[in-house]
Design a protein around this motif. Structure first.
Motif, PDB file in Angstrom:
ATOM      1  N   GLU A 133       0.847  -1.186   0.000  1.00  0.00           N
ATOM      2  CA  GLU A 133       0.000   0.000   0.000  1.00  0.00           C
ATOM      3  C   GLU A 133       0.884   1.238   0.000  1.00  0.00           C
ATOM      4  OE1 GLU A 133      -3.389   1.776   2.810  1.00  0.00           O
ATOM      5  OE2 GLU A 133      -3.406  -0.393   2.563  1.00  0.00           O
ATOM      6  N   ALA A 134       0.854   1.961  -1.093  1.00  0.00           N
ATOM      7  CA  ALA A 134       1.662   3.172  -1.198  1.00  0.00           C
ATOM      8  C   ALA A 134       0.875   4.333  -0.585  1.00  0.00           C
ATOM      9  CB  ALA A 134       1.995   3.455  -2.648  1.00  0.00           C
ATOM     10  N   ARG A 135       1.545   5.079   0.231  1.00  0.00           N
ATOM     11  CA  ARG A 135       0.907   6.251   0.844  1.00  0.00           C
ATOM     12  C   ARG A 135       1.333   7.478   0.051  1.00  0.00           C
ATOM     13  NH1 ARG A 135      -2.084   4.481   4.789  1.00  0.00           N
ATOM     14  NH2 ARG A 135      -1.279   2.878   6.141  1.00  0.00           N
ATOM     15  N   LEU A 136       0.327   8.179  -0.429  1.00  0.00           N
ATOM     16  CA  LEU A 136       0.586   9.387  -1.197  1.00  0.00           C
ATOM     17  C   LEU A 136       0.206  10.608  -0.390  1.00  0.00           C
ATOM     18  CD1 LEU A 136      -0.782   8.365  -4.698  1.00  0.00           C
ATOM     19  CD2 LEU A 136       1.601   8.595  -4.034  1.00  0.00           C
ATOM     20  N   GLU A 180      -3.291  13.354  -4.043  1.00  0.00           N
ATOM     21  CA  GLU A 180      -4.594  12.695  -4.241  1.00  0.00           C
ATOM     22  C   GLU A 180      -5.604  13.679  -4.817  1.00  0.00           C
ATOM     23  OE1 GLU A 180      -5.476   9.545  -3.786  1.00  0.00           O
ATOM     24  OE2 GLU A 180      -3.890   8.714  -2.533  1.00  0.00           O
ATOM     25  N   LYS A 207      -1.112   6.218 -10.258  1.00  0.00           N
ATOM     26  CA  LYS A 207      -0.908   7.305  -9.291  1.00  0.00           C
ATOM     27  C   LYS A 207       0.412   7.144  -8.532  1.00  0.00           C
ATOM     28  CE  LYS A 207      -4.577   7.711  -6.906  1.00  0.00           C
ATOM     29  NZ  LYS A 207      -5.677   7.818  -5.929  1.00  0.00           N
ATOM     30  N   VAL A 208       0.752   5.922  -8.171  1.00  0.00           N
ATOM     31  CA  VAL A 208       1.966   5.686  -7.379  1.00  0.00           C
ATOM     32  C   VAL A 208       3.245   5.893  -8.190  1.00  0.00           C
ATOM     33  CG1 VAL A 208       0.839   4.145  -5.740  1.00  0.00           C
ATOM     34  CG2 VAL A 208       1.919   3.190  -7.793  1.00  0.00           C
ATOM     35  N   ASP A 209       3.131   6.003  -9.513  1.00  0.00           N
ATOM     36  CA  ASP A 209       4.306   6.177 -10.368  1.00  0.00           C
ATOM     37  C   ASP A 209       4.560   7.630 -10.770  1.00  0.00           C
ATOM     38  OD1 ASP A 209       4.778   3.429 -10.345  1.00  0.00           O
ATOM     39  OD2 ASP A 209       3.480   3.098 -12.083  1.00  0.00           O
TER      40      ASP A 209
END
Length: 116
Positions: free
Chosen positions: A4-7, A12, A66-68
């Motif tokens: 789980e990547a936290r942004l 967001e 989104k995580v990239d």
């Protein structure tokens, strides 16, 4: 086990705003940009590299998860959001019939004919 990547919460919000403003699918944007970029010079060996800016950058972001996202991607997203909102706020008297205005928005991945 899923990672789980936290942004950052701000990322967001930018992600959501970007995808609300850029309302065309990535392939639709690519086809539009190819049409806009075609002409006398035609395309080089890699047509995606010859796409007009900032559409090419927007297209690259649309193809990412989104995580990239990179800091540069976030900047592209913010600029696209701002420009789309400015253009839609400056709706010309002729509205959707104003091709120059509508095409400027399409170059950014926003089609005024798509209902939200």
């Amino acid at each position: 086990m899923a990672r789980e990547a936290r942004l950052d919460p701000e990322v967001e919000v930018i992600w959501d705003d970007f995808h609300a403003e850029v309302n065309v699918e990535s392939e639709t944007l690519r086809q539009w940009l190819l049409t806009r970029g075609s002409g006398e010079e035609a395309f080089g060996p890699n047509p995606d590299l010859d796409l007009p800016e900032p559409g090419r950058q927007i297209l690259a972001v649309l193809r990412k998860r989104k995580v990239d996202l990179t800091p540069e991607d976030i900047e592209v997203m913010q600029e696209a959001i701002t420009r789309i909102r400015e253009l839609t706020a400056e709706r010309p008297r002729r509205g959707n019939a104003d091709d120059e205005w509508r095409h400027a928005l399409l170059d950014l991945g926003h089609d005024v004919l798509i209902e939200r």
